[in-house]
Design an enzyme around this catalytic site. Structure first.
Site, short mmCIF file in Angstrom:
data_model
loop_
_atom_site.label_atom_id
_atom_site.label_comp_id
_atom_site.label_asym_id
_atom_site.label_seq_id
_atom_site.Cartn_x
_atom_site.Cartn_y
_atom_site.Cartn_z
N ASP A 110 0.87 -1.17 0.00
CA ASP A 110 0.00 0.00 0.00
C ASP A 110 0.91 1.23 0.00
O ASP A 110 1.79 1.35 0.85
CB ASP A 110 -0.88 -0.02 1.26
CG ASP A 110 -2.25 0.57 1.01
OD1 ASP A 110 -2.31 1.66 0.41
OD2 ASP A 110 -3.26 -0.03 1.43
N ASP A 212 -2.93 4.70 -2.34
CA ASP A 212 -3.96 5.27 -1.49
C ASP A 212 -4.39 6.65 -2.01
O ASP A 212 -3.54 7.50 -2.30
CB ASP A 212 -3.36 5.40 -0.08
CG ASP A 212 -4.38 5.71 0.98
OD1 ASP A 212 -5.29 4.89 1.19
OD2 ASP A 212 -4.28 6.78 1.62
N GLU A 254 -6.35 4.15 -5.95
CA GLU A 254 -7.67 4.35 -5.34
C GLU A 254 -8.18 5.73 -5.75
O GLU A 254 -7.52 6.73 -5.51
CB GLU A 254 -7.56 4.27 -3.82
CG GLU A 254 -8.91 4.39 -3.12
CD GLU A 254 -8.79 4.76 -1.64
OE1 GLU A 254 -9.72 4.45 -0.89
OE2 GLU A 254 -7.78 5.37 -1.25
N HIS A 328 -11.32 -2.77 3.17
CA HIS A 328 -11.24 -2.40 4.59
C HIS A 328 -11.99 -1.12 4.93
O HIS A 328 -12.04 -0.75 6.09
CB HIS A 328 -9.77 -2.26 4.97
CG HIS A 328 -9.11 -1.11 4.25
ND1 HIS A 328 -8.95 -1.09 2.88
CD2 HIS A 328 -8.63 0.06 4.70
CE1 HIS A 328 -8.39 0.04 2.53
NE2 HIS A 328 -8.17 0.78 3.61
N ASP A 329 -12.51 -0.43 3.92
CA ASP A 329 -13.26 0.81 4.17
C ASP A 329 -14.76 0.63 3.98
O ASP A 329 -15.52 1.59 4.16
CB ASP A 329 -12.81 1.91 3.19
CG ASP A 329 -11.37 2.34 3.40
OD1 ASP A 329 -10.90 2.30 4.55
OD2 ASP A 329 -10.72 2.72 2.40
#
Ligand code: GLC
Ligand code: CA
Length: 576
Positions: A110, A212, A254, A328-329
């Site tokens: 990440d 990210d 993302e 995860h969000d």
């Protein structure tokens, strides 16, 4: 720089290998705890590599494991070249890369470079004085004439995006928590430092990066621009030149605001930017008014299909889709899109069937492969997530209805995805021998890996078959995508076509039985490639489907019967 790539590359050599792989996302804090401190760690991940290899995945996307004060569980990095002690050491990381590589699995890191932690040495220098050489690595502005923040720019984690720094009398920008100051990408030295760090990780053998909130790096705070700033694509192209070119790695950015129009800018063949982006239109189109995630709308299939089909159309000739229903969000897919009470197994497998058989690279979020459900939290003290806690405090301060907020958090809060992976029915689900950092879902007595591992009817077995189909049938990877029955409120259907091969997918995306007249474009007769009820090999006439029934039929157009040909045409996968 490409010369430094280690001889034993953990990922495949062929160009565009990332189109034919399946990615598994690990949120390390919640995956597997090896030492009883209640926090998942890298040795815990290593201990589960055989499980992941058996599932058939080719890549692990590892949520951040870098040194961090953990204000946002690692999305606040204080040292890009070290590992958080609770997760392990750099030696553990090297071992993970090597052990995964032996099993043909690459590690995608990440890359959180829109911001750092406020404990990063760059920020400590930057805030030390106005004339520090690193001052400009971050975004500093004078107060407004009344002493307040320079402008109204909001943080994604509630409140203003500006925090006042007493020592130097200026505000710094933080699009997330105050402990996550935004980097200033307009500074060329900062960009060079980041590319250098990326090369350092690539030379260690990682297979790529998940980037990210990458569409924020071109922000223009004075013009209140957060996403898609004017320099965004210049920076991504520079990053490609300086760190990625010649490496043949997987990169996925993302981008919460990407549209089918901008999707190609990120992933177009000749753009030299990224392999693909995570877009969120299928997620946010189901949020409440003004994009309020705490008031999500009930699931609506036509809206959901429209978003996904538009992306499939937009990237049909160029660019590449990422396919995901959870991370995860986000809430758990079976709870958000399926029916986690009455049709838990059927809906979990139906959703997966759609996600894995569209055109693009599928992502599986840890626990999704066993149908893990939302956390079921009802009290604010069960939550750990900074976003949920901040918005709760904001609602409380404003005197809003807190019961309604908690309903919203139970449906859409990020901790739904962050409860520990359910390995066994034992206390704490086999995740830890200690006290877990966040509550374990009580349904682990029923939903766990142990239960499913030998069961051919399990959600897990269905995921294994889906991942396997991609490996045996090029039409799953390369076939074009033709949506069918787009306005049907219950059925998600499409075909994939490659040469004379064709895969037709039909899913009843609802808890009621469905009936429909099959349009000519969907009619198929061949062999069943996968199903979550009894196998079917024909799609024709008026079709009746059970709740959440999902299946795919593989056929050859122009007459030939695929089951009479080579053995690898799909019967294998139906019976595995
Ligand atoms: C991304 C991450 C999220 C994090 C945020 C700030 O959206 O996925 O978990 O809180 O960026 O880094
Ligand atoms: Ca641990």
């Amino acid at each position: 720089m490409a010369d430094n790539v280690p001889a034993t590359k953990p990922y495949r050599d062929d160009a565009d290998w990332w189109k034919s792989t399946t990615v598994y996302q690990i949120y390390p804090r919640s995956f597997c705890d090896s030492n009883g401190d209640g926090i998942g760690d890298i040795p815990g991940i290593v201990s589960k590599l055989d499980y992941l290899a058996d599932l058939g995945i080719g890549v692990i996307w590892l949520s951040p494991v870098y040194a961090s004060p953990m204000e946002d569980n690692g999305y606040d990095i204080s040292d890009y070249r070290d590992i958080a002690p609770e997760f392990g050491t750099l030696a553990d990381m090297d071992r993970l890369i090597a052990e995964a590589g032996k099993r043909g699995i690459g590690i995608v890191m990440d890359l959180v470079v829109n911001h750092t932690s406020d404990r990063h040495e760059w920020f400590e220098a930057s805030r030390a004085s106005r004339d520090n050489p690193k001052r400009d690595f971050y975004v500093w502005r004078d107060p407004a004439p009344d002493g307040g923040p320079p402008n109204d720019l909001p943080s994604y984690f509630a409140g203003s995006a500006w925090a006042f720094d007493e020592a130097t009398g200026q505000y710094y920008m933080h699009l997330f928590a105050p402990g996550q100051p935004d980097l200033n990408w307009d500074n060329p030295q900062l960009r060079a430092e980041i590319y250098d760090m990326m090369n350092w990780w690539l030379d260690r053998g990682v297979a790529g990066f998940r980037m990210d909130v990458i569409d924020l790096i071109g922000k223009q705070p004075d013009r209140l621009i957060r996403n898609n700033g004017p320099k965004l694509h210049d920076y991504l192209q520079e990053m490609h030149r300086e760190a990625l070119a010649g490496r043949n790695v997987l990169t996925v950015g993302e981008s919460w605001e990407a549209t089918p129009e901008t999707g190609l800018l990120f992933s177009g063949r000749d753009r030299d930017e990224l392999s693909m982006v995570f877009q969120f239109q299928h997620v946010t189109s189901l949020w409440g008014e003004d994009g309020n995630k705490w008031r999500p709308r009930p699931f609506d299939l036509v809206t959901f299909k429209r978003a996904l089909n538009e992306w499939q159309r937009a990237l049909a000739e160029d660019g590449w889709n990422s396919l995901f229903v959870s991370n995860h969000d986000l809430p758990r897919a079976v709870s958000r899109y399926g029916d986690d009470r009455r049709h838990w197994r059927e809906s979990a497998t139906a959703i997966a069937t759609v996600n894995h058989l569209m055109r693009g690279t599928p992502y599986v979020f840890q626990g999704e492969e066993i149908g893990m459900t939302n956390a079921g939290f009802t009290q604010i003290d069960q939550y750990r997530d900074v976003e949920t806690l901040n918005f709760h405090a904001e609602h409380e301060a404003a005197g809003y209805d807190l019961a309604a907020f908690l309903d919203g958090a139970a449906a859409n809060g990020r901790d739904n995805a962050r409860t520990p992976v359910q390995w066994t029915a034992a206390k704490n689900s086999g995740f830890t021998d200690g006290i877990p950092w966040i509550g374990v879902n009580p349904n682990h007595d029923r939903i766990n890996v142990d239960n499913q591992i030998g069961d051919e009817h399990s959600v897990l077995a269905h995921y294994r078959r889906l991942i396997g189909l991609r490996k045996t049938h090029p039409v799953v990877v390369h076939g074009d995508y033709v949506p069918c029955l787009e306005d049907n409120p219950q059925i998600f259907a499409f075909t994939r076509n490659l040469g004379n091969r064709r895969l037709a997918v039909v899913v009843n995306f609802s808890s009621e039985p469905a009936r429909c007249d099959i349009p000519a474009g969907l009619e198929t007769s061949g062999v069943c490639a996968i199903s979550n009820y009894a196998p079917r090999d024909t799609i024709a006439g008026t079709l009746g489907l059970a709740p959440w029934e999902a299946f795919a039929v593989l056929s050859e157009t122009r007459g030939q019967d695929p089951s009479s040909g080579s053995k690898s045409t799909g019967t294998d996968t139906a019976q595995r």
